[in-house]
Design a protein around this motif. Sequence first.
Motif, PDB file in Angstrom:
ATOM      1  N   PRO A 109     -16.910  72.726  40.324  1.00  0.00           N
ATOM      2  CA  PRO A 109     -16.059  73.923  40.285  1.00  0.00           C
ATOM      3  C   PRO A 109     -15.350  74.089  38.944  1.00  0.00           C
ATOM      4  O   PRO A 109     -14.986  73.104  38.290  1.00  0.00           O
ATOM      5  CB  PRO A 109     -15.046  73.671  41.411  1.00  0.00           C
ATOM      6  CG  PRO A 109     -15.037  72.199  41.611  1.00  0.00           C
ATOM      7  CD  PRO A 109     -16.428  71.726  41.298  1.00  0.00           C
ATOM      8  N   SER A 165     -10.394  80.680  46.949  1.00  0.00           N
ATOM      9  CA  SER A 165     -11.078  80.343  48.187  1.00  0.00           C
ATOM     10  C   SER A 165     -12.342  79.558  47.886  1.00  0.00           C
ATOM     11  O   SER A 165     -12.822  79.523  46.741  1.00  0.00           O
ATOM     12  CB  SER A 165     -11.446  81.608  48.957  1.00  0.00           C
ATOM     13  OG  SER A 165     -12.410  82.363  48.230  1.00  0.00           O
ATOM     14  N   LEU A 166     -12.893  78.946  48.925  1.00  0.00           N
ATOM     15  CA  LEU A 166     -14.171  78.249  48.795  1.00  0.00           C
ATOM     16  C   LEU A 166     -15.261  79.234  48.387  1.00  0.00           C
ATOM     17  O   LEU A 166     -16.130  78.916  47.568  1.00  0.00           O
ATOM     18  CB  LEU A 166     -14.538  77.586  50.125  1.00  0.00           C
ATOM     19  CG  LEU A 166     -15.891  76.883  50.196  1.00  0.00           C
ATOM     20  CD1 LEU A 166     -15.973  75.747  49.183  1.00  0.00           C
ATOM     21  CD2 LEU A 166     -16.150  76.363  51.605  1.00  0.00           C
ATOM     22  N   GLU A 167     -15.204  80.440  48.926  1.00  0.00           N
ATOM     23  CA  GLU A 167     -16.208  81.452  48.606  1.00  0.00           C
ATOM     24  C   GLU A 167     -16.204  81.778  47.113  1.00  0.00           C
ATOM     25  O   GLU A 167     -17.268  81.947  46.499  1.00  0.00           O
ATOM     26  CB  GLU A 167     -15.957  82.727  49.420  1.00  0.00           C
ATOM     27  CG  GLU A 167     -16.261  82.592  50.899  1.00  0.00           C
ATOM     28  CD  GLU A 167     -15.203  81.803  51.673  1.00  0.00           C
ATOM     29  OE1 GLU A 167     -14.080  81.610  51.140  1.00  0.00           O
ATOM     30  OE2 GLU A 167     -15.513  81.361  52.801  1.00  0.00           O
ATOM     31  N   MET A 208     -15.269  79.792  44.683  1.00  0.00           N
ATOM     32  CA  MET A 208     -15.816  78.633  43.969  1.00  0.00           C
ATOM     33  C   MET A 208     -17.344  78.646  44.026  1.00  0.00           C
ATOM     34  O   MET A 208     -18.015  78.414  43.018  1.00  0.00           O
ATOM     35  CB  MET A 208     -15.267  77.338  44.576  1.00  0.00           C
ATOM     36  CG  MET A 208     -13.798  77.116  44.336  1.00  0.00           C
ATOM     37  SD  MET A 208     -13.143  75.670  45.220  1.00  0.00           S
ATOM     38  CE  MET A 208     -13.998  74.351  44.405  1.00  0.00           C
TER      39      MET A 208
END
Length: 200
Positions: A156, A164-166, A168
């Motif tokens: 990352p 958010s994870l999205e 990244m």
Amino acid sequence: MNTSSAARPRIVVGISGASGVIYGIRMLQLLRELDVESHLVMSKSAQVTLQYESDLSMAEVKAMADVVYANTDIGAAISSGSFKVAGMVVAPCSIKTMSEIATGVTGSLLSRAADVNLKERRRLVLMVRETPLHLGHIRSMAAVTEAGAIVYPPVPAFYARPASLEEMVDHSLGRVLDLFGFDTGTVRRWNPRDGAAPGS
């Protein structure tokens, strides 16, 4: 964009059994948004990982691709160098899959398709997911790089300040697709004057 299938660029997407199946799933979604024809092959281990890491079914993932192949179908179009593609991404890429590609001992369609991209001097990007690494892993990484692949661990970029994870995932995949000349609009590009600015 309304173009014929023959005019669209093609990318082969391999999904192996490493953790991180979201990278392969989101790659298929981004390629559809870019109007790039996607050719999907998943390993048996990837199908198992999908059950653990996603609420999506195999049918739903397959529906995201333009063309889907069984990993046992060694005679598939993507196993031949005469089948024109822009390249291939393995997302995620297990150490086992990378090692097969590095040695040229290809026992599945996924590794065979990757081998074909190397021999045809096409772009091959391996999103290797493993840590920590021992010397054998590192030697396989060196070997596959010497053969022409790009080893791209999905590390990352915190300068982009993902919320958010999205975000990244999208940033990493956007950088991968940069390597093929496709701009997803998901990359927050570094600007030393004002930090990570969205877009290019």
